[in-house]
Design a protein around this motif. Structure first.
Motif, PDB file in Angstrom:
ATOM      1  N   UNK A  29       0.811  -1.253   0.133  1.00 30.97           N
ATOM      2  CA  UNK A  29      -0.048   0.161   0.079  1.00 30.97           C
ATOM      3  C   UNK A  29       0.978   1.321  -0.044  1.00 30.97           C
ATOM      4  N   UNK A  30       2.054   1.107   0.767  1.00 34.80           N
ATOM      5  CA  UNK A  30       2.869   2.425   0.941  1.00 34.80           C
ATOM      6  C   UNK A  30       3.549   2.607  -0.806  1.00 34.80           C
ATOM      7  N   UNK A  31       3.820   1.492  -1.375  1.00 35.98           N
ATOM      8  CA  UNK A  31       4.580   1.816  -2.556  1.00 35.98           C
ATOM      9  C   UNK A  31       3.497   2.429  -3.683  1.00 35.98           C
ATOM     10  N   UNK A  32       2.113   1.806  -3.418  1.00 34.08           N
ATOM     11  CA  UNK A  32       0.995   2.228  -4.518  1.00 34.08           C
ATOM     12  C   UNK A  32       0.701   3.714  -4.147  1.00 34.08           C
ATOM     13  N   UNK A  33       0.827   4.025  -2.674  1.00 31.11           N
ATOM     14  CA  UNK A  33       0.518   5.657  -2.318  1.00 31.11           C
ATOM     15  C   UNK A  33       1.713   6.325  -3.055  1.00 31.11           C
ATOM     16  N   UNK A  34       2.994   5.993  -2.915  1.00 33.52           N
ATOM     17  CA  UNK A  34       3.865   6.640  -3.566  1.00 33.52           C
ATOM     18  C   UNK A  34       3.780   7.067  -4.972  1.00 33.52           C
ATOM     19  N   UNK A  35       3.494   5.968  -5.603  1.00 31.52           N
ATOM     20  CA  UNK A  35       3.410   5.834  -7.283  1.00 31.52           C
ATOM     21  C   UNK A  35       2.383   6.782  -7.497  1.00 31.52           C
ATOM     22  N   UNK A  36       1.182   6.483  -6.910  1.00 32.99           N
ATOM     23  CA  UNK A  36       0.196   7.063  -7.300  1.00 32.99           C
ATOM     24  C   UNK A  36       0.049   8.622  -6.761  1.00 32.99           C
ATOM     25  N   UNK A  37       0.832   9.067  -5.891  1.00 36.58           N
ATOM     26  CA  UNK A  37       0.870  10.524  -5.732  1.00 36.58           C
ATOM     27  C   UNK A  37       2.027  11.176  -6.643  1.00 36.58           C
ATOM     28  N   UNK A  38       2.969  10.369  -7.054  1.00 35.54           N
ATOM     29  CA  UNK A  38       3.912  11.065  -8.009  1.00 35.54           C
ATOM     30  C   UNK A  38       3.020  11.234  -9.499  1.00 35.54           C
ATOM     31  N   UNK A  39       2.519  10.114  -9.874  1.00 36.84           N
ATOM     32  CA  UNK A  39       1.938  10.139 -11.012  1.00 36.84           C
ATOM     33  C   UNK A  39       0.668  10.973 -10.863  1.00 36.84           C
ATOM     34  N   UNK A  40       0.342  11.458 -11.895  1.00 33.93           N
ATOM     35  CA  UNK A  40      -0.971  12.646 -11.757  1.00 33.93           C
ATOM     36  C   UNK A  40      -0.934  13.196 -13.418  1.00 33.93           C
ATOM     37  N   UNK A 113       0.218  23.912  -0.905  1.00 35.67           N
ATOM     38  CA  UNK A 113       0.697  23.098  -2.313  1.00 35.67           C
ATOM     39  C   UNK A 113      -0.259  21.906  -2.450  1.00 35.67           C
ATOM     40  N   UNK A 114      -0.623  21.355  -1.241  1.00 33.90           N
ATOM     41  CA  UNK A 114      -1.502  20.224  -1.229  1.00 33.90           C
ATOM     42  C   UNK A 114      -3.025  20.408  -1.672  1.00 33.90           C
ATOM     43  N   UNK A 121      -7.193  20.014  -9.143  1.00 33.38           N
ATOM     44  CA  UNK A 121      -7.862  18.822  -9.535  1.00 33.38           C
ATOM     45  C   UNK A 121      -9.063  18.248  -9.618  1.00 33.38           C
ATOM     46  N   UNK A 122      -9.558  18.914  -8.551  1.00 32.99           N
ATOM     47  CA  UNK A 122     -11.101  18.835  -8.646  1.00 32.99           C
ATOM     48  C   UNK A 122     -11.955  19.594  -9.715  1.00 32.99           C
ATOM     49  N   UNK A 308      -7.235  10.243 -13.021  1.00 38.18           N
ATOM     50  CA  UNK A 308      -5.848  10.585 -12.372  1.00 38.18           C
ATOM     51  C   UNK A 308      -5.881  11.817 -11.575  1.00 38.18           C
ATOM     52  N   UNK A 309      -6.628  12.831 -11.946  1.00 40.00           N
ATOM     53  CA  UNK A 309      -6.745  13.978 -11.201  1.00 40.00           C
ATOM     54  C   UNK A 309      -7.370  13.594  -9.923  1.00 40.00           C
ATOM     55  N   UNK A 310      -8.274  12.575  -9.793  1.00 38.14           N
ATOM     56  CA  UNK A 310      -9.118  12.348  -8.818  1.00 38.14           C
ATOM     57  C   UNK A 310      -8.077  11.944  -7.690  1.00 38.14           C
ATOM     58  N   UNK A 311      -7.342  10.807  -8.081  1.00 35.21           N
ATOM     59  CA  UNK A 311      -6.229  10.261  -7.322  1.00 35.21           C
ATOM     60  C   UNK A 311      -5.296  11.447  -6.445  1.00 35.21           C
ATOM     61  N   UNK A 312      -4.792  12.315  -7.602  1.00 35.71           N
ATOM     62  CA  UNK A 312      -4.175  13.627  -6.876  1.00 35.71           C
ATOM     63  C   UNK A 312      -4.969  14.251  -5.967  1.00 35.71           C
ATOM     64  N   UNK A 313      -6.026  14.568  -6.161  1.00 34.29           N
ATOM     65  CA  UNK A 313      -7.003  15.090  -5.098  1.00 34.29           C
ATOM     66  C   UNK A 313      -6.945  14.518  -3.746  1.00 34.29           C
ATOM     67  N   UNK A 314      -7.191  13.053  -3.829  1.00 40.00           N
ATOM     68  CA  UNK A 314      -7.451  12.476  -2.645  1.00 40.00           C
ATOM     69  C   UNK A 314      -6.273  12.181  -1.908  1.00 40.00           C
ATOM     70  N   UNK A 315      -5.062  11.990  -2.621  1.00 39.95           N
ATOM     71  CA  UNK A 315      -3.694  11.950  -1.806  1.00 39.95           C
ATOM     72  C   UNK A 315      -3.442  13.300  -1.381  1.00 39.95           C
ATOM     73  N   UNK A 316      -3.506  14.393  -1.978  1.00 38.65           N
ATOM     74  CA  UNK A 316      -3.009  15.544  -1.632  1.00 38.65           C
ATOM     75  C   UNK A 316      -4.071  15.979  -0.323  1.00 38.65           C
TER      76      UNK A 316
END
Length: 468
Positions: A29-40, A113-114, A121-122, A308-316
């Motif tokens: 889950x941590x790896x996917x969190x990091x990858x998902x946060x960088x990708x966007x 920034x977040x 993103x929203x 992609x932008x939904x993921x960015x919004x959630x993680x930020x």
């Protein structure tokens, strides 16, 4: 069958009787969190702009940005394994310098920034939803969709980090699928002998810029696509055995995203002429349309971008709420921000607080969607974070005088110095080639942060006087 024992008080509570955050994140889950946060959305939108700065060598700024991010990540890893607490950069700077004003400004810059990224993103989510479903929606309808989406993010965040990160897994898979489509379709085109690889090593810069300055400007843009790795340190209290897990997952996540970015940028310039690529508002869609004209990417891309932008919004929003929770817990910000839901064990006060700010930002952006301020937000976010990264690299060296009770990752003596210098290089106007508007926006945000800090200081002084 083993019996399930009730959690001990040290597992359930922290501080003055407040429940502790729930440790649910393992390596996967941590790896996917990091990858998902960088990708966007950065890689989906920035490839053409970067090609416009340096020509066909668009891969080089991404590679340099990856190297800068990797160096700074080493400093973050030493600090997060030494101090496995939420709050990230603000906590480290506070421990290193002990200056409440500096800590507050770092906290405010990272939080802004977040939240700004999530708000943008929203808005992008709403616009892509409208395009994907062929809705003839006006600005007012798109604003309502964006606000509703942010309320949905609020609900997911309040539900719990486990649910939030599991949704992140799904959204990350969608993000990756879009980029893999670009790479695979481009490879099919390249293997057919239709690509022009001579463009990949060709520099084409504006007449008023040297190659060196053009690469610096392009790297400043590309770095926006690399930020996100630092958000993961704010999840330290919700990660199982962070001292062991974080280094491996951080390096793996950065390696995966860096490789994808370089491959995408090489494929893009090999398939599409630089001039056409830089003029396109959807450069990756242009790449696939050129490589495989019959592929319905124009229909798929809005939905892929939407996820992609939904993921960015959630993680930020996850990051921003945990940062405020950590600062409230440390006593740097008002203590009500450290309130945790007794059942879900999520930082409910910080989540609601950051969402209210985001709703206001979404409304402001939507009232003037064509404003140049909106187009500069990405660069301003990168500018603020790079300044924070410079401070984090210095903090590592300052905090070497404190010995940790347990073993932790070490960034060495050279990397933090190199990291601080490179981050400052990409911040300063005469070396980074950034437009002046980014500095103006950053100045207004920091001035606002300073005003809030002064108000907080007077409020605490009054409380102390009344108590005396």
């Amino acid at each position: 069958m083993s019996q399930t024992r009730p959690p001990s008080p040290t597992e359930e509570t922290s501080g003055a009787g407040e429940p502790s955050l729930k440790q649910v994140m393992g390596p996967g889950l941590l790896l996917l969190f990091i990858v998902g946060d960088i990708l966007g959305t950065g890689i989906y939108a920035l490839t053409g702009e970067i090609a416009g700065e340096v020509g066909g060598a668009a891969w080089l700024p991404f590679a340099i940005a990856f190297a800068v991010a990797l160096i700074t990540a080493c400093s973050y890893l030493e600090l997060v394994t030494k101090y496995p607490q939420a709050a990230g950069a603000a906590l480290y700077v506070h421990k290193a310098f002990g200056k409440h004003l500096l800590t507050f400004l770092v906290c405010f810059a990272v939080m802004c920034s977040g939240i700004t990224s999530a708000s943008a993103a929203s808005r992008a989510f709403a616009a892509n939803l409208s395009t994907g479903f062929g809705l003839d929606a006006g600005n007012g309808v798109i604003l309502l969709i964006a606000l509703a989406f942010m309320l949905l993010v609020l609900a997911v965040n309040l539900r719990g980090v486990g649910e939030s990160v599991k949704i992140n897994v799904l959204l990350t898979a969608v993000e990756l699928s879009g980029l893999l489509i670009v790479i695979l379709v481009s490879l099919y085109f390249i293997l057919g002998g239709n690509a022009d690889f001579s463009r990949v090593v060709t520099f084409e810069t504006a007449s008023d810029k040297s190659v060196f300055l053009a690469v610096s400007t392009a790297t400043s843009l590309a770095f926006f696509a690399m930020v996100g790795f630092e958000d993961s340190v704010n999840m330290a209290e919700e990660t199982k055995n962070p001292a062991r897990i974080f280094p491996r997952m951080m390096f793996t996540g950065l390696g995966i995203t860096g490789l994808i970015y370089v491959l995408v940028s090489i494929c893009a310039v090999a398939v599409v002429p630089v001039g056409q690529l830089s003029e396109s508002e959807t450069p990756l869609a242009t790449v696939v349309q050129t490589a495989a004209p019959g592929f319905p990417i124009s229909d798929l891309l809005p939905f892929i971008s939407m996820f992609a932008v939904a993921n960015s919004a959630l993680i930020n929003m996850l990051m921003a709420s945990r940062l405020l929770y950590g600062m409230g817990k440390q006593g740097v910000l008002p203590p009500f921000l450290a309130k945790v839901h007794p059942g879900r064990r999520t930082p409910q006060a910080a989540i609601v607080f950051t969402t209210v700010i985001a709703l206001g930002l979404i409304t402001f952006v939507s009232l003037s969607p064509d404003s140049p301020v909106v187009s500069l937000l990405g660069g301003t976010t990168s500018l603020l974070l790079l300044a924070v990264f410079a401070l984090v690299n210095v903090s590592v060296l300052v905090l070497r005088r404190e010995r940790a009770a347990t073993e932790h990752f070490s960034a060495g003596r050279v990397l933090p110095v190199v990291g601080a210098i490179t981050c400052l290089y990409l911040v300063l106007p005469w070396s980074s080639g950034r437009p002046s508007g980014q500095y103006e926006i950053a100045g207004v945000l920091l001035a606002l942060g300073l005003v809030l800090w002064v108000l907080t200081w007077f409020a605490r002084r009054k409380e102390n006087a009344n108590a005396g």
